[in-house]
Design a protein around this motif. Structure first.
Motif, short mmCIF file in Angstrom:
data_model
loop_
_atom_site.label_atom_id
_atom_site.label_comp_id
_atom_site.label_asym_id
_atom_site.label_seq_id
_atom_site.Cartn_x
_atom_site.Cartn_y
_atom_site.Cartn_z
N GLY A 8 0.82 -1.22 0.00
CA GLY A 8 0.00 0.00 0.00
C GLY A 8 0.84 1.26 0.00
N ARG A 9 0.20 2.36 -0.33
CA ARG A 9 0.83 3.69 -0.25
C ARG A 9 0.35 4.32 1.06
NH1 ARG A 9 -0.40 8.67 -4.44
NH2 ARG A 9 0.78 10.26 -3.33
N ILE A 10 1.27 4.44 2.00
CA ILE A 10 0.90 4.93 3.33
C ILE A 10 0.91 6.46 3.32
CG2 ILE A 10 1.60 5.00 5.76
CD1 ILE A 10 2.93 2.25 5.31
N ILE A 11 -0.22 7.02 3.75
CA ILE A 11 -0.32 8.48 3.85
C ILE A 11 -0.62 8.84 5.30
CG2 ILE A 11 -1.45 10.57 3.00
CD1 ILE A 11 -0.44 9.04 0.64
N THR A 12 0.24 9.63 5.90
CA THR A 12 -0.08 10.22 7.21
C THR A 12 -0.18 11.73 7.01
OG1 THR A 12 2.20 10.62 7.88
CG2 THR A 12 1.30 8.43 8.36
N ALA A 13 -0.32 12.47 8.11
CA ALA A 13 -0.40 13.92 7.97
C ALA A 13 0.91 14.52 7.48
CB ALA A 13 -0.80 14.54 9.30
N THR A 14 2.00 13.73 7.59
CA THR A 14 3.30 14.27 7.16
C THR A 14 4.01 13.44 6.10
OG1 THR A 14 4.21 13.11 9.08
CG2 THR A 14 3.89 15.49 9.30
N SER A 42 -3.00 -11.72 5.64
CA SER A 42 -2.31 -10.74 4.81
C SER A 42 -3.35 -10.03 3.93
CB SER A 42 -1.25 -11.50 4.02
OG SER A 42 -0.99 -10.89 2.81
N ILE A 43 -3.21 -8.73 3.82
CA ILE A 43 -4.16 -7.92 3.04
C ILE A 43 -3.36 -7.19 1.97
CG2 ILE A 43 -5.84 -6.03 3.12
CD1 ILE A 43 -6.23 -6.66 6.13
N ASP A 44 -3.76 -7.36 0.72
CA ASP A 44 -3.04 -6.69 -0.37
C ASP A 44 -3.67 -5.33 -0.61
OD1 ASP A 44 -1.47 -6.01 -2.46
OD2 ASP A 44 -2.26 -7.50 -3.86
N ALA A 45 -2.87 -4.27 -0.42
CA ALA A 45 -3.37 -2.90 -0.59
C ALA A 45 -2.78 -2.26 -1.85
CB ALA A 45 -3.05 -2.08 0.65
N ALA A 46 -2.36 -3.08 -2.81
CA ALA A 46 -1.76 -2.51 -4.04
C ALA A 46 -2.76 -1.59 -4.73
CB ALA A 46 -1.37 -3.65 -4.98
N GLY A 47 -2.29 -0.43 -5.14
CA GLY A 47 -3.15 0.54 -5.82
C GLY A 47 -4.03 1.35 -4.90
N LYS A 48 -3.90 1.10 -3.59
CA LYS A 48 -4.77 1.80 -2.63
C LYS A 48 -3.94 2.71 -1.72
CE LYS A 48 -8.30 -1.16 -3.50
NZ LYS A 48 -7.58 -2.15 -4.34
#
Ligand code: URP
Ligand code: ZN
Ligand code: ZN
Length: 459
Positions: A8-14, A42-48
């Motif tokens: 996954g693409r991890i987004i936090t406030a920073t 396991s959870i696939d978060a590709a593209g998310k």
């Protein structure tokens, strides 16, 4: 139980980066690429996008109000919140006259305990503050409730006078707490309502006329001035006008610890909603009302510039049939409030992207700022080692149409009915447990726990 969220693409406030997240039990144990070991799930978060669970710090579940009770209880309301990507709420425990603070909190614990899908906290809405209540202040904070709410509206129901406002702000400020204010001039509004009704002006379109923008500006100014006298921080809830947000800006520029929020509905709609035929305007009767359209962009700007810190919902739903209809003959009898806890995160994402906000700012507005403001940081509001595994896997590209036909809120209408938006909540983990899978709720009542909060407004 260990869970790996991968690709996954991890987004936090920073931050904004690609990595895997290892969850061990209820918290995040590791974040990195190619994490060693085996996992139970396991959870696939590709593209998310992988974002912190949303925090809605302003909701009213099962609130007795306007001669009826808000239609979502803690079970249905928190389930709807989860489906919409929100993993923590803060409700308002309202002190009825004659009750101690402890009794008030006990009453709200009884309503919520064992019912919630996600974690929940309470603000204490004080309606009476005599010397006998003072000793209780510390105990309330120690019980994990460091935020106090005052209504400057609804005379005879919740409204407090300036003496009570000063007392509460001073005590909260001294104890490291924070006072939240519903800022309107409720006394003058009551007079205006009286005059409108006497003149036979009773349709929904008179609701905004009865509480014009200046009544909000007046309430905000007074709350800010009293907070200054009390040497205490203040947080203005549901700011609906650009001029109101500007009062907060001025106070902040002058060095005061003044903060505020707006709500999703004020970022989307204007007062023309009240002109709809067939009593449809009643669906948008909440307080403060929707405003002239030229307030919307100043509210977005206040969020962009940080004069307002977050976006909540003021979720307080009433069904159109049987509840809003109580006011068919007069807007004064329409229960005030609307649904939104499920819609918020997705509606804010959609509009924030259109307004050129960053993904980081979107996360800040819907999660991180509230965690910091209301004493939950860094347990909530971020994706970091040691934080609660409250995580949303979000498809930023998929489109959807919001509708009461498909929402989980216990309300027979949706404020955003028929609106096509980009962004869908796919999977939600609440303290490590998957409670929403492919958009479907799979949790249980009681998964959510009471959230003890600490020092506030360190922002
Ligand atoms: O109309 C509203 N907002 N109802 C809930 C109570 C409040 O003022 O927050
Ligand atoms: Zn309010
Ligand atoms: Zn409210």
């Amino acid at each position: 139980m260990t869970t790996l969220i991968k690709n996954g693409r991890i987004i936090t406030a920073t931050d904004d980066y690609f990595a895997d997240i290892l969850i061990d039990g209820t918290t995040i144990r590791a974040i990195g690429k190619s994490l060693p070991g085996t996992y139970d799930k396991s959870i696939d978060a590709a593209g998310k996008l992988v974002i912190p669970g949303g925090i809605d710090p302003h909701v009213h579940m099962q609130l007795p109000f306007g001669g009826t009770v808000s239609s979502d209880d803690f079970e249905s309301g928190t389930r709807a919140a989860a489906v919409g990507g929100t993993t923590s709420i803060i409700d308002f425990a309202i002190q009825y006259h004659g009750k101690t603070f402890a009794q008030t909190l006990d009453d709200w614990h009884a309503k919520a305990s064992g019912k919630c899908a996600i974690d929940y906290g309470f603000h204490l809405a004080v309606t009476e503050y005599e010397p006998r209540h003072a000793a209780e202040f510390r105990q309330v904070i120690d019980a994990g409730v460091p935020t106090f709410k005052l209504f400057l509206a609804y005379p005879g129901v919740f409204l407090v006078d300036d003496r009570t406002m000063y007392r509460v702000m001073r005590s909260a400020g001294e104890a490291g707490g924070l006072t939240l204010v519903h800022a309107e001039n409720g006394v003058v509004i009551e007079e205006v309502i009286h005059d409108l009704v006497a003149a036979g002006k009773t349709e929904p379109k008179y609701h905004p006329i009865s509480r014009p923008p200046v009544t909000e500006v007046d309430g905000i100014q007074r709350a800010i001035h009293v907070a200054d006298l009390a040497k205490a921080p203040v947080f203005i809830v549901h700011v609906s006008t650009g001029a109101g947000a500007d009062q907060i800006r001025r106070a902040r520029d002058a060095g005061q610890r003044a903060f505020g929020e707006t709500c999703t509905q004020y970022l989307y709609f204007d007062e023309s909603k009240y002109d709809q035929p067939n009593f449809e305007g009643a669906k948008y009767i909440f307080t403060p009302p929707l405003r002239p359209a030229d307030n919307i962009e100043p509210l977005w700007n206040a969020l962009r510039m940080g004069y307002l810190q977050e976006v909540s919902t003021d979720h307080c739903p009433f069904n159109f049939k049987g509840q809003k209809e109580l006011g068919r003959d007069s807007f004064t009898k329409i229960p005030n409030g609307g649904p939104g806890v499920e819609d918020r995160l997705m509606m804010v994402y959609h509009a924030a992207m259109q307004h050129g906000f960053s993904l980081n700012k979107f996360v800040d507005l819907t999660s991180t700022a509230s965690a910091k403001m209301f004493g939950m940081w860094p347990r909530k509001g971020t994706i970091a080692v040691g934080s609660d595994a409250d995580i949303v896997i979000f498809d930023p590209d998929r489109e959807q149409i919001r509708s009461a036909k498909t929402h989980a809120q216990n309300c027979d209408y949706n404020l955003f009915e028929g609106m096509k938006i980009k962004g869908v909540v796919v999977t939600v983990l609440s303290r490590g447990k998957v409670v929403v899978e492919n958009g479907k709720y799979i949790g249980r009542p009681g998964d959510g726990q009471f959230l003890k909060r600490g020092e506030c407004a360190r922002i």
